[in-house]
Scaffold this motif. Structure first.
Motif, PDB file in Angstrom:
ATOM      1  N   LEU A 395       0.832  -1.202   0.000  1.00 49.16           N
ATOM      2  CA  LEU A 395       0.000   0.000   0.000  1.00 49.16           C
ATOM      3  C   LEU A 395       0.872   1.260   0.000  1.00 49.16           C
ATOM      4  O   LEU A 395       0.625   2.212  -0.751  1.00 49.16           O
ATOM      5  CB  LEU A 395      -0.901  -0.032   1.238  1.00 49.16           C
ATOM      6  CG  LEU A 395      -2.084   0.908   1.272  1.00 49.16           C
ATOM      7  CD1 LEU A 395      -3.016   0.631   0.114  1.00 49.16           C
ATOM      8  CD2 LEU A 395      -2.838   0.771   2.577  1.00 49.16           C
ATOM      9  N   LEU A 396       1.919   1.209   0.813  1.00 45.42           N
ATOM     10  CA  LEU A 396       2.834   2.348   0.889  1.00 45.42           C
ATOM     11  C   LEU A 396       3.544   2.547  -0.455  1.00 45.42           C
ATOM     12  O   LEU A 396       3.711   3.670  -0.934  1.00 45.42           O
ATOM     13  CB  LEU A 396       3.851   2.101   2.011  1.00 45.42           C
ATOM     14  CG  LEU A 396       4.680   3.292   2.439  1.00 45.42           C
ATOM     15  CD1 LEU A 396       3.795   4.409   2.973  1.00 45.42           C
ATOM     16  CD2 LEU A 396       5.689   2.892   3.512  1.00 45.42           C
ATOM     17  N   PHE A 399       1.276   4.293  -2.871  1.00 40.85           N
ATOM     18  CA  PHE A 399       1.167   5.730  -2.602  1.00 40.85           C
ATOM     19  C   PHE A 399       2.442   6.468  -3.008  1.00 40.85           C
ATOM     20  O   PHE A 399       2.370   7.562  -3.571  1.00 40.85           O
ATOM     21  CB  PHE A 399       0.842   5.984  -1.126  1.00 40.85           C
ATOM     22  CG  PHE A 399      -0.571   5.622  -0.755  1.00 40.85           C
ATOM     23  CD1 PHE A 399      -1.556   5.514  -1.721  1.00 40.85           C
ATOM     24  CD2 PHE A 399      -0.937   5.385   0.557  1.00 40.85           C
ATOM     25  CE1 PHE A 399      -2.854   5.178  -1.401  1.00 40.85           C
ATOM     26  CE2 PHE A 399      -2.239   5.053   0.899  1.00 40.85           C
ATOM     27  CZ  PHE A 399      -3.198   4.948  -0.090  1.00 40.85           C
ATOM     28  N   ILE A 400       3.599   5.868  -2.724  1.00 38.68           N
ATOM     29  CA  ILE A 400       4.864   6.515  -3.112  1.00 38.68           C
ATOM     30  C   ILE A 400       4.903   6.650  -4.635  1.00 38.68           C
ATOM     31  O   ILE A 400       5.263   7.689  -5.183  1.00 38.68           O
ATOM     32  CB  ILE A 400       6.084   5.709  -2.592  1.00 38.68           C
ATOM     33  CG1 ILE A 400       6.165   5.810  -1.069  1.00 38.68           C
ATOM     34  CG2 ILE A 400       7.382   6.218  -3.214  1.00 38.68           C
ATOM     35  CD1 ILE A 400       7.233   4.936  -0.436  1.00 38.68           C
ATOM     36  N   TYR A 403       2.471   9.334  -5.868  1.00 35.69           N
ATOM     37  CA  TYR A 403       2.883  10.689  -5.458  1.00 35.69           C
ATOM     38  C   TYR A 403       4.073  11.160  -6.289  1.00 35.69           C
ATOM     39  O   TYR A 403       4.124  12.302  -6.737  1.00 35.69           O
ATOM     40  CB  TYR A 403       3.233  10.697  -3.969  1.00 35.69           C
ATOM     41  CG  TYR A 403       3.773  12.024  -3.470  1.00 35.69           C
ATOM     42  CD1 TYR A 403       2.909  13.054  -3.114  1.00 35.69           C
ATOM     43  CD2 TYR A 403       5.147  12.254  -3.384  1.00 35.69           C
ATOM     44  CE1 TYR A 403       3.398  14.273  -2.676  1.00 35.69           C
ATOM     45  CE2 TYR A 403       5.644  13.468  -2.951  1.00 35.69           C
ATOM     46  CZ  TYR A 403       4.766  14.476  -2.601  1.00 35.69           C
ATOM     47  OH  TYR A 403       5.252  15.685  -2.180  1.00 35.69           O
ATOM     48  N   VAL A 412      -2.416  10.984  -4.971  1.00 37.83           N
ATOM     49  CA  VAL A 412      -2.646   9.908  -3.994  1.00 37.83           C
ATOM     50  C   VAL A 412      -4.153   9.753  -3.765  1.00 37.83           C
ATOM     51  O   VAL A 412      -4.671   8.628  -3.712  1.00 37.83           O
ATOM     52  CB  VAL A 412      -1.905  10.209  -2.661  1.00 37.83           C
ATOM     53  CG1 VAL A 412      -2.172   9.115  -1.637  1.00 37.83           C
ATOM     54  CG2 VAL A 412      -0.413  10.354  -2.895  1.00 37.83           C
TER      55      VAL A 412
ATOM     56  N   VAL B  99      -4.162   4.940   5.959  1.00 35.69           N
ATOM     57  CA  VAL B  99      -2.729   5.130   5.665  1.00 35.69           C
ATOM     58  C   VAL B  99      -2.512   6.495   5.016  1.00 35.69           C
ATOM     59  O   VAL B  99      -1.556   7.208   5.337  1.00 35.69           O
ATOM     60  CB  VAL B  99      -2.200   3.975   4.770  1.00 35.69           C
ATOM     61  CG1 VAL B  99      -0.759   4.219   4.371  1.00 35.69           C
ATOM     62  CG2 VAL B  99      -2.311   2.648   5.494  1.00 35.69           C
ATOM     63  N   MET B 100      -3.445   6.871   4.113  1.00 32.09           N
ATOM     64  CA  MET B 100      -3.315   8.166   3.433  1.00 32.09           C
ATOM     65  C   MET B 100      -3.389   9.318   4.451  1.00 32.09           C
ATOM     66  O   MET B 100      -2.611  10.267   4.374  1.00 32.09           O
ATOM     67  CB  MET B 100      -4.432   8.309   2.400  1.00 32.09           C
ATOM     68  CG  MET B 100      -4.239   9.462   1.440  1.00 32.09           C
ATOM     69  SD  MET B 100      -5.560   9.519   0.234  1.00 32.09           S
ATOM     70  CE  MET B 100      -6.843  10.283   1.192  1.00 32.09           C
ATOM     71  N   ILE B 103      -0.168   9.545   6.329  1.00 26.20           N
ATOM     72  CA  ILE B 103       0.884  10.128   5.487  1.00 26.20           C
ATOM     73  C   ILE B 103       0.670  11.641   5.356  1.00 26.20           C
ATOM     74  O   ILE B 103       1.611  12.418   5.412  1.00 26.20           O
ATOM     75  CB  ILE B 103       0.909   9.450   4.100  1.00 26.20           C
ATOM     76  CG1 ILE B 103       1.376   8.005   4.233  1.00 26.20           C
ATOM     77  CG2 ILE B 103       1.817  10.203   3.134  1.00 26.20           C
ATOM     78  CD1 ILE B 103       1.213   7.174   2.977  1.00 26.20           C
ATOM     79  N   PHE B 108       5.475  10.685   4.497  1.00 24.98           N
ATOM     80  CA  PHE B 108       5.624   9.307   4.019  1.00 24.98           C
ATOM     81  C   PHE B 108       6.451   8.451   4.981  1.00 24.98           C
ATOM     82  O   PHE B 108       6.117   7.292   5.220  1.00 24.98           O
ATOM     83  CB  PHE B 108       6.274   9.290   2.630  1.00 24.98           C
ATOM     84  CG  PHE B 108       5.272   9.349   1.526  1.00 24.98           C
ATOM     85  CD1 PHE B 108       4.595   8.211   1.126  1.00 24.98           C
ATOM     86  CD2 PHE B 108       4.980  10.538   0.882  1.00 24.98           C
ATOM     87  CE1 PHE B 108       3.647   8.255   0.114  1.00 24.98           C
ATOM     88  CE2 PHE B 108       4.036  10.605  -0.136  1.00 24.98           C
ATOM     89  CZ  PHE B 108       3.373   9.456  -0.523  1.00 24.98           C
ATOM     90  N   LEU B 154       9.896  13.167  -0.746  1.00 29.13           N
ATOM     91  CA  LEU B 154       8.508  12.721  -0.580  1.00 29.13           C
ATOM     92  C   LEU B 154       7.768  13.672   0.362  1.00 29.13           C
ATOM     93  O   LEU B 154       8.407  14.417   1.109  1.00 29.13           O
ATOM     94  CB  LEU B 154       8.480  11.292  -0.032  1.00 29.13           C
ATOM     95  CG  LEU B 154       9.038  10.222  -0.966  1.00 29.13           C
ATOM     96  CD1 LEU B 154       9.185   8.894  -0.248  1.00 29.13           C
ATOM     97  CD2 LEU B 154       8.164  10.042  -2.192  1.00 29.13           C
TER      98      LEU B 154
END
Lengths: 500, 168
Positions: A395-396, A399-400, A403, A412, B99-100, B103, B108, B154
């Motif tokens: 999941l991370l 998103f990375i 982004y 995102v 999670v978003m 972040i 991040f 990030l």
């Protein structure tokens, strides 16, 4: 041409190229063996990490990864009956009975060697087709490329899923989403809701990872368990399988050619190629009784075809910009991100990139087969990894990835929105590939239509190739209807035959 | 016809109508593609809806005659499928949103590491070992490797972290 073939081969032996190739292969092997995370998801996940690479390096990485997923997927299909990849499902039919009868090693040997042979066949056809196709692509102008994109969309739309109309609707939705942002001709903002980040349109990466990766992650989060509960006993007899491939070389060659042809046709691809090859293997065999109970020919045909189709896939993508599968659509996205336009330039100015791709397919298959043979046991142990360990890091990573394309948090949010849409679509059987294709091909269609209209006016639709493509497009829409009608007639005849 | 299918098709039709209507205010060349796509989406979803509603209406009569055992098994299957779909929808909405949010608040590196650790803790039902390792590894990879070594810059998060700020 020969010089270009040699120089593109030698170009693979630089440190950066080797590192990217091995990195891609390592990821491909892991992804291939873990069910749920297919080549398409991996391609979507890794696409953002290629931004800083050169075009050749990014394709070395992406294709290296893509090519070995099928080879690794063979292992779980044969040993556990759980296809690691959708393109290896046909192997379960004869591979699993062979493994149960203590011939797992033989089946794996046959699958690995036939996969390698198939990949080489596909690559040779691709090499041979380049000089033939170059003059053909030079005959094509913006009207033809516009029409090719329309035909590609119609083909994929109409052959995806049980309801072709759903595919066409999703292709239309994809085109609609592609219009978000400034209009390329008059700079009119469209569907931006006043958000400056949407002026450049929706990011291909955000939409793709949302639609493909998030639903798989959600499924992993719900399933939680690992696929293999038991350990792997000794697997021997790999060489026997290699001998089988050599003994049945004629079948491997024919199914390899068949796979390449299927790979060229938009909307078909690996899953169809392997089943067509399986059916063909059964049909041409004199003794059919052993099929389904553990016949090695039932492993050889699908393995060869599902790997040779990559040559066909690339051929259609590089020359005509027609992605035949969702994975190829994402690869087309990589083309556009790196400023490459499919067509004659890929066979002339950027021939080195095209030839590098062909070499990558061959070399990564050789390395993939070697690694799978030598490290079979540690690779299989990956199947015991719990889903829960993968969910959050993946999941991370998603998103990375979304982004980092434009350093915008809006992307995102877009990913999360499309993730939800992706889960709903997957569960309700609304096909996702046409939507992705619409998003990727939409801007190309709009640009080519605009340029074609400026240059030719309404005459752009009167050009012979455009008319031929239009007919093909209509055929693509009517084909599933005709097939349904024929099936109904055949069933009705069968029923009446029985009553009589 | 499934309720979900019906809602999805109606949603797509409404979206197409809205987008098509919005496009009417733009110059012809800007509106051409959005209009074409909206009309195609509208027509294809309407045809799909009409065909399925027609089929459902026709199929209802013979279905009444069917045996109760078959229909009960089918109902169970549908219920299981719907339950699983609901679970997946929750996983697809709640998990990414949580999670978003982390972040967005903490960046991040720290938000991601906390997200990974929290999920592992919840999924492993209270075991501390894997969440600590998972969170730590994430912090090292994202905070150090991506942010500092590879200079990926990030998102740092909206909350000022004071002396911990260098991580994100």
């Amino acid at each position: 041409m020969l010089d270009a073939i040699v120089s593109s081969f030698l170009g693979l032996f630089t440190w950066t190229a080797i590192i990217y190739l091995l990195g891609g292969i390592a990821i491909g092997l892991v992804v291939g063996i873990l069910p749920g995370l297919g080549a398409t998801v991996a391609m979507a996940l890794m696409l953002p990490f290629t931004f800083s690479m050169s075009p050749a390096e990014s394709f070395i990485f992406l294709l290296g990864m893509y090519s070995v997923t099928t080879v690794a997927g063979d292992i779980t299909s044969i040993l556990f009956g759980v296809p690691g990849e959708p393109t290896t499902t046909a192997l379960v039919v004869d591979g699993l009975p062979m493994a149960k009868a203590g011939e797992g090693g033989r089946a794996l040997g046959a699958a690995f060697s036939a996969s390698l042979a198939g990949a080489v066949i596909g690559a040779i056809i691709l090499f041979a087709a380049i000089p033939v196709l170059l003059p053909l692509t030079r005959m094509l102008g913006t009207p033809e490329y516009f029409m090719l994109a329309v035909v590609g969309l119609l083909f994929v739309g109409s052959v995806s899923g049980k309801a072709p109309i759903k595919g066409i609707a999703m292709a239309a939705l994809g085109i609609l989403l592609a219009t978000v942002g400034q209009d390329p001709q008059l700079a009119q903002p469209r569907y931006t809701f006043g958000l400056p980040t949407l002026i450049d349109g929706l990011s291909i990466v955000s939409v793709t990872v949302g639609l493909y990766a998030l639903p798989e992650i959600a499924e992993l989060a719900v399933t939680k368990s690992a696929i293999a509960r038991a350990g792997l006993s000794k697997v021997g007899g790999l060489l026997r399988g290699v001998r089988d491939t050599l003994e049945h070389w004629w079948l491997v060659l024919r199914t390899g050619i068949l796979g390449t042809i299927v790979g060229i046709i938009p909307g078909l691809g690996g899953v169809v190629a392997q089943w067509v090859a399986y059916g063909y293997s059964v049909q041409v065999s004199k003794d059919k009784e052993k099929f389904g109970k553990g016949d090695v020919r039932g492993v050889l045909g699908p393995s060869s075809a599902s790997n040779s189709k990559e040559g066909g896939n690339l051929l259609a993508l590089v020359t005509f910009g027609l992605p035949s599968t969702a994975t190829m659509a994402i690869l087309l996205g990589a083309f556009l991100i790196h400023g490459l336009v499919p067509g004659p330039e890929m066979l002339s100015t950027h021939l080195d990139v095209t030839l590098t791709m062909v070499w990558v397919i061959i070399i990564s298959h050789i390395l993939g087969v070697l690694i799978c043979t030598v490290l079979l046991k540690p690779i299989v142990s990956l199947t015991r990894v719990r889903g829960t360990l993968l969910v959050a890091p993946l999941l991370l990573l998603v998103f990375i990835g979304s982004y980092s394309e434009r350093n915008s948090f809006t992307d995102v949010i877009v990913t999360v929105v499309f993730g939800l849409v992706g889960v709903i679509m997957a569960k309700l059987d609304w096909p996702r590939p046409p939507l992705i294709l619409g998003v990727i091909l939409g801007p190309l269609m709009e640009r080519n239509l605009g340029l074609g209209w400026q240059a030719y006016g309404v005459d752009m639709f009167a050009r012979p190739i455009v008319i031929a493509l239009m007919v093909l497009g209509i055929g693509a829409v009517l084909m599933p209807l005709a097939r349904k009608r024929l099936t109904r007639v055949a069933v009705a005849h069968g029923d009446s035959g029985e009553t009589e | 016809m499934r309720k979900g299918d019906l809602s999805f098709a109606i949603g797509a039709i409404l979206l197409a109508a809205g987008c098509g209507w919005t496009a009417t205010s733009w110059p012809f060349r800007s509106a051409l593609f959005p209009m074409f796509a909206s009309i195609s989406l509208f027509v294809s979803c309407s045809v799909y809806l009409a065909l399925n509603l027609f089929r459902t209406a026709h199929a209802r009569e013979p279905a009444d005659v069917g045996t109760s055992r078959v229909s009960s098994a089918a109902t169970h299957e549908v219920a299981d499928g719907e339950h699983r779909m609901r679970e997946e929808l929750i996983a697809a909405v709640v998990l990414p949103l949580a999670v978003m949010l982390l972040i967005w608040l903490l960046g991040f590196a720290i938000g991601g590491a906390i997200g990974v650790a929290l999920y592992m803790w919840l999924a492993d039902r209270g075991s501390w070992w894997s969440p600590i390792v998972g969170g730590g590894v994430t912090l090292v990879i994202v905070g150090y490797l991506l942010n500092h070594v590879m200079e990926a810059s990030l998102f740092p998060g909206v909350i000022e972290l004071g002396s911990f700020g260098w991580i994100s």
